[in-house]
Scaffold this active site. Structure first.
Site, PDB file in Angstrom:
ATOM      1  N   HIS A  54       0.845  -1.214   0.000  1.00  0.00           N
ATOM      2  CA  HIS A  54       0.000   0.000   0.000  1.00  0.00           C
ATOM      3  C   HIS A  54       0.868   1.247   0.000  1.00  0.00           C
ATOM      4  O   HIS A  54       1.560   1.534   0.980  1.00  0.00           O
ATOM      5  CB  HIS A  54      -0.911  -0.007   1.230  1.00  0.00           C
ATOM      6  N   HIS A  56       0.941   5.558  -1.396  1.00  0.00           N
ATOM      7  CA  HIS A  56       0.526   6.740  -2.157  1.00  0.00           C
ATOM      8  C   HIS A  56       1.844   7.451  -2.428  1.00  0.00           C
ATOM      9  O   HIS A  56       2.330   8.230  -1.598  1.00  0.00           O
ATOM     10  CB  HIS A  56      -0.407   7.631  -1.343  1.00  0.00           C
ATOM     11  N   GLN A  59       2.823  11.177  -1.772  1.00  0.00           N
ATOM     12  CA  GLN A  59       2.907  11.707  -0.406  1.00  0.00           C
ATOM     13  C   GLN A  59       4.338  11.724   0.126  1.00  0.00           C
ATOM     14  O   GLN A  59       4.622  12.396   1.130  1.00  0.00           O
ATOM     15  CB  GLN A  59       1.964  10.939   0.529  1.00  0.00           C
ATOM     16  N   ARG A 209     -16.425   5.564   2.698  1.00  0.00           N
ATOM     17  CA  ARG A 209     -16.823   6.977   2.665  1.00  0.00           C
ATOM     18  C   ARG A 209     -16.971   7.462   1.225  1.00  0.00           C
ATOM     19  O   ARG A 209     -17.782   8.331   0.925  1.00  0.00           O
ATOM     20  CB  ARG A 209     -15.768   7.837   3.362  1.00  0.00           C
ATOM     21  N   GLU A 234      -9.950   2.883   9.696  1.00  0.00           N
ATOM     22  CA  GLU A 234      -8.640   3.389  10.120  1.00  0.00           C
ATOM     23  C   GLU A 234      -8.765   4.334  11.309  1.00  0.00           C
ATOM     24  O   GLU A 234      -7.874   4.403  12.151  1.00  0.00           O
ATOM     25  CB  GLU A 234      -7.990   4.116   8.928  1.00  0.00           C
ATOM     26  N   HIS A 268      -5.511  -1.142   6.533  1.00  0.00           N
ATOM     27  CA  HIS A 268      -5.561  -0.697   7.937  1.00  0.00           C
ATOM     28  C   HIS A 268      -6.426  -1.645   8.789  1.00  0.00           C
ATOM     29  O   HIS A 268      -5.882  -2.324   9.625  1.00  0.00           O
ATOM     30  CB  HIS A 268      -6.045   0.758   8.092  1.00  0.00           C
ATOM     31  N   ASP A 316       2.389   3.162   2.716  1.00  0.00           N
ATOM     32  CA  ASP A 316       1.284   4.123   2.747  1.00  0.00           C
ATOM     33  C   ASP A 316       1.715   5.561   2.463  1.00  0.00           C
ATOM     34  O   ASP A 316       1.956   5.928   1.325  1.00  0.00           O
ATOM     35  CB  ASP A 316       0.555   3.973   4.099  1.00  0.00           C
TER      36      ASP A 316
HETATM   37  C1  NGQ Z   1      -5.334   8.706   1.541  1.00  0.00           C
HETATM   38  N1  NGQ Z   1      -4.461   8.047   3.683  1.00  0.00           N
HETATM   39  O1  NGQ Z   1      -6.207   8.436   0.725  1.00  0.00           O
HETATM   40  O2  NGQ Z   1      -4.215   9.108   1.227  1.00  0.00           O
HETATM   41  C2  NGQ Z   1      -5.638   8.479   2.992  1.00  0.00           C
HETATM   42  C3  NGQ Z   1      -6.118   9.763   3.613  1.00  0.00           C
HETATM   43  C4  NGQ Z   1      -8.613   9.585   3.492  1.00  0.00           C
HETATM   44  C5  NGQ Z   1      -4.590   7.272   4.737  1.00  0.00           C
HETATM   45  N2  NGQ Z   1      -5.753   6.845   5.038  1.00  0.00           N
HETATM   46  C6  NGQ Z   1      -7.370  10.276   3.033  1.00  0.00           C
HETATM   47  N3  NGQ Z   1      -3.542   6.934   5.456  1.00  0.00           N
HETATM   48  O3  NGQ Z   1      -8.576   8.448   3.966  1.00  0.00           O
HETATM   49  O4  NGQ Z   1      -9.656  10.206   3.347  1.00  0.00           O
HETATM   50 ZN    ZN Z   2      -3.764   4.733   2.117  1.00  0.00          ZN
END
Ligand code: NGQ
Ligand code: ZN
Length: 443
Positions: A54, A56, A59, A209, A234, A268, A316
């Site tokens: 996982h 991104h 980031q 979500r 998470e 998570h 992540d």
């Molecule tokens: C993300 N990151 O999509 O990069 C998410 C944050 C979210 C993590 N959850 C944004 N660690 O979940 O809305």
């Molecule tokens: Zn993530």
């Protein structure tokens, strides 16, 4: 080409004096208990490369830049996310290619040979699709090609800002698709992966979500095979919002309403109760644990000690990229709350060996890849640890690497040496370009 290891972890266990012959990106033969021959490249300890399930990648550009409390009120995951959205608003596809190359290079240098890129930054800065809808995915694929890491691309479906189909926020405009535009994007992703060796295409509803139940069903119909990843449970406020929406907890809802199976990775799954853990185990899905990021974001702690199912590790947010450290922190979190030692060790193996084996198998499953192994016919994705001269052998070599000191010397991916003496072969160029990009973004 032939590699010779003083010792190597083979599918049947540790062996000494191992010759591994590589041909066409794969392992053509493995012999143990043999002397090196002239021309063999000699190394100390041979291991299969770990999957990073996982990431991104973009980031990475904010690593270490969100470590002071900002604004008013409590600093938490949600305020970090606002900072992250600030970065999202500025990046071009060229920037993403440069940043992802830095992240992927660092992954290889720490022993990851495949990455699952959970890719949701799709559109231009105004939120309009690029003329080629998968322009950003192509930037990620270019970074994988440049660094040599194997890529499982997980294009993300993101349509809403909260449970029950809430309208997205302005800060999310670069992520948003409907089912039709997402289908075009996914076709573009398949195209972008075509030149890569060993690439896998999956699908990722961002979270409960961001996708409604109807959208989830349509996405599963769109991708009849390949990995399916989702962020889940998470944060405590996310569990509360899910309960308010459905009367069920996120993992409980998912297991009860969606056919979760071995294709799935539940990223998570931090806040789970024992019935939910048993349900994940029974489904065969992999839990995607990201211990460094989960600690950094204050998510909470997955109750790994009571979980008999499958897991892998992910980097992540890429705030720090280090395979051994992810495994170490996974175990240390359990030790700290249980006030015990060697919590995750099992079947008579050491903790390091247990963590390594489970992350290898779980990570490969989650990324739709063969389990990396030093065996004939497997992809030549191999990591060599340096000899620390302290006389450890067998599982203790993994324990030393994960819990004490250890240094990666070399990494091969699809038979090509990509890390040499601890450095990626293109480090100077990739790191210089990255520093220039970061200075420009900061300016
Ligand atoms: C993300 N990151 O999509 O990069 C998410 C944050 C979210 C993590 N959850 C944004 N660690 O979940 O809305
Ligand atoms: Zn993530």
């Amino acid at each position: 080409m032939t590699l010779w290891f003083e010792t190597a972890l083979l599918p049947g266990g540790w062996a000494r004096r191992v010759r591994v012959t590589l041909a066409g990106g794969r392992i053509a033969g493995v012999e143990s208990g043999v002397a090196a021959e002239p021309g063999d490249e000699r190394h100390a300890v041979g291991l299969p490369g770990l999957p990073d399930l996982h990431s991104h990648a973009f980031q990475r550009a904010m690593a270490g830049l969100a470590e002071r409390p900002g604004g008013v009120g409590r600093d938490d995951f949600w305020s970090w996310r606002e900072t992250m959205y600030g970065l999202v608003g500025r990046l071009t596809p060229e920037d993403v290619a440069v940043i992802a190359a830095q992240a992927f290079m660092e992954m290889l240098e720490t022993g990851f040979t495949r990455v699952g890129e959970f890719h949701y930054l799709h559109h231009d800065r105004d939120g309009r699709p690029y003329a080629e809808p998968a322009r950003m995915a192509a930037a990620v694929a270019a970074a994988a090609a440049e660094t040599g890491i194997a890529l499982t691309l997980l294009p993300v479906f993101y349509a809403h800002s909260g449970f029950g189909g809430a309208a997205p926020h302005e800060g999310q405009r670069r992520f948003i698709n409907d089912l039709d535009s997402f289908a075009r994007l996914r076709d573009g992703c398949a195209e972008a992966l075509r030149p890569l060796d060993g690439a896998v295409l999956g699908i990722a509803p961002h979270s409960l979500r961001a996708a409604t139940p109807e959208e989830l069903s349509a996405l599963l119909a769109m991708a009849a095979e390949g990995p399916v990843h989702i962020h889940i449970a998470e944060q405590v406020p996310e569990v509360e919002a899910c309960l308010a929406w459905s009367g069920e907890r996120p993992v409980e809802w998912l297991l009860g309403h969606v056919p979760v199976d071995e294709r799935w990775c539940l990223v998570h799954a931090t806040h789970v109760e024992s019935a939910e853990m048993a349900g994940i185990e029974a489904s065969g899905a992999v839990v995607g644990l990201c211990p460094i990021t989960e600690a950094n974001l204050g998510d909470g702690l997955f109750p790994a000690a009571g979980f008999g199912g499958r897991f892998g590790i992910g980097s992540d947010s890429n705030v720090r990229i280090d395979a051994a450290e992810e495994l170490r922190l996974l175990e240390y979190g359990q030790r700290l709350v249980r006030r015990q030692r060697n919590v995750l060790a099992r079947d008579g193996a050491s903790t390091g060996r247990t963590l390594f084996d489970r992350a290898l198998a779980g990570g490969a499953q989650a990324l739709g890849a063969e389990v990396p192994a030093l065996t004939e016919g497997a992809p030549a994705d191999i990591v060599a640890l340096a000899d620390d001269g302290e006389g450890a052998s067998g599982d203790a070599l993994l324990d030393r690497w994960i819990f004490a000191q250890g240094r990666i010397d070399s990494v091969w991916r699809a038979g090509r040496q990509v890390v040499c003496e601890g450095r990626h072969v293109a480090r100077d160029l990739i790191a210089r370009r990255y520093r220039e990009t970061l200075r420009r973004l900061a300016g």
